[in-house]
Design an enzyme around this catalytic site. Sequence first.
Site, PDB file in Angstrom:
ATOM      1  N   SER A  74      33.901  58.748-110.416  1.00 18.62           N
ATOM      2  CA  SER A  74      32.893  59.282-109.519  1.00 18.62           C
ATOM      3  C   SER A  74      33.536  59.974-108.309  1.00 18.62           C
ATOM      4  O   SER A  74      34.322  60.898-108.477  1.00 18.62           O
ATOM      5  CB  SER A  74      31.933  58.163-109.095  1.00 18.62           C
ATOM      6  N   ASP A  78      23.743  62.366-116.679  1.00 17.41           N
ATOM      7  CA  ASP A  78      24.143  61.627-115.477  1.00 17.41           C
ATOM      8  C   ASP A  78      23.060  61.767-114.412  1.00 17.41           C
ATOM      9  O   ASP A  78      22.741  62.875-113.988  1.00 17.41           O
ATOM     10  CB  ASP A  78      25.469  62.184-114.957  1.00 17.41           C
ATOM     11  N   HIS A 109      25.921  57.472-115.555  1.00 14.43           N
ATOM     12  CA  HIS A 109      26.995  57.598-114.549  1.00 14.43           C
ATOM     13  C   HIS A 109      27.918  56.397-114.629  1.00 14.43           C
ATOM     14  O   HIS A 109      27.518  55.256-114.345  1.00 14.43           O
ATOM     15  CB  HIS A 109      26.394  57.706-113.145  1.00 14.43           C
TER      16      HIS A 109
END
Length: 452
Positions: free
Chosen positions: A241, A375, A403
């Site tokens: 991320s 996502d 995600h």
Amino acid sequence: MLSWGFHNRIHATYSEKSVALKLKSGKNDFATLNVIPFSTFIKTLVPEFTDGYKFNLHPFLFNGALQTLYASKADYSNDFQIYYGRCMVQYPEANFEYPHLHLGQATADFVVDPPKEIDEWNYLYNQTLPAGWPRLHPRTRFLTAQEEQDLVADWTSNPGSIVVIIHGLAGGSHEPGIRDVSQHLHQAGFNVVTLNSRGCCRSKLSTGRLYSAVETDDLRYFIDELHKKIPNKPIYLLGFSLGSALVLNYLGEEGKKSIIKSAVTIGAPVDLLDSHYHLNHSYSGKYIFDPAVASFLSNLVKVNFPILNRDKPEVFSYEKKSKDHLIRRIVDFDRKYTAPAYGFVSPKYYYEAGSPLTKLINIHTPTVLLNSLDDPVVSCNLPVDEVKANPYLYLAASDLGGHLAYIQWDGGFWFSKAVSGYFKAFESKLSNEPAESDYKPQLSEYSYKTGI
């Protein structure tokens, strides 16, 4: 709804002139070849990232929101029970080599073998925990000075290369996905460490600096110091991320002088501004994930408020009776704290500065970007053109996965085996010599305006 389901597929994007990777000398799987194109290497040895590769995820977690929720809320306390030896990372003041470094501290969690005597582990936990620090996550404790020296000696002498993991916003080594992939990598013989950014993973701040997408000198300093201690070991990078954004920014800034052998990013927000819009244009993003992360960030400020207020009172201050410190959205947090703390006039300016998008073309390290097209947190407008333009990049986009999730039927994370397999293939088949390429980034006369 058209993207709901559990039958998943990879869509690969890469340059037609994929960089030539040097094979190990002697007998190999590629006859008499000395080099192999990056894309061909993946097609041959890493099927999980190959175009058209099919696999199944958990059928009950049939969209990105459910995948992401499960990954963040499920009870993984009895899974991936690896042990971490924690070391303090002390950052010095800015200097010629690190002009944007700031005084402060972070922590690094090194994967260690399970203790032979759990009573001794618990005793040393209490002996080594710094005064005033919060209780650490299970199976994590600070190493003694002698244990730190022994760890460096062991990593220097054992045959495994090093994998440095960079977590995402509000994350750390304790996350189940990071523990899962760390376990796979450790079992494959790699030396694994997660750098917990300032204030994260129950690390205390010592100065008024928080974690952000622009603090690449923190990562640079840690990697350089690790390389000085263990100079003969290749280093791989794995980002999650926002940690992926840091990895890509760092590699783009390092360019040709990068010492990283290869990197993988998972769920990278290549364009932070577009990801901000994406997060707030879905129900799950706006009402579930955005408030959850904002709440964590607010608590981070609350826990470390005395230090933050001491060093940056012009940013970290509020009236106790006022409600303006109750942050409900990430952009509100960035407007009130992150942007002014780093000298940006607004969150949008910070998002632009922290986005790897304009730095991708300057990456000279073989890098795989794994992103899901469902996502709910980061933008699904992936950098297809930029990847095609850079022979060092390979984009593996999946239809499903959420995600940082990719939850399988058994609750495990699909990407853990895939990433481990990629690094194992890179380690066993390829030389430690740099990849061969005459690649020169195509720059516009206006490129200086984008920070390249």
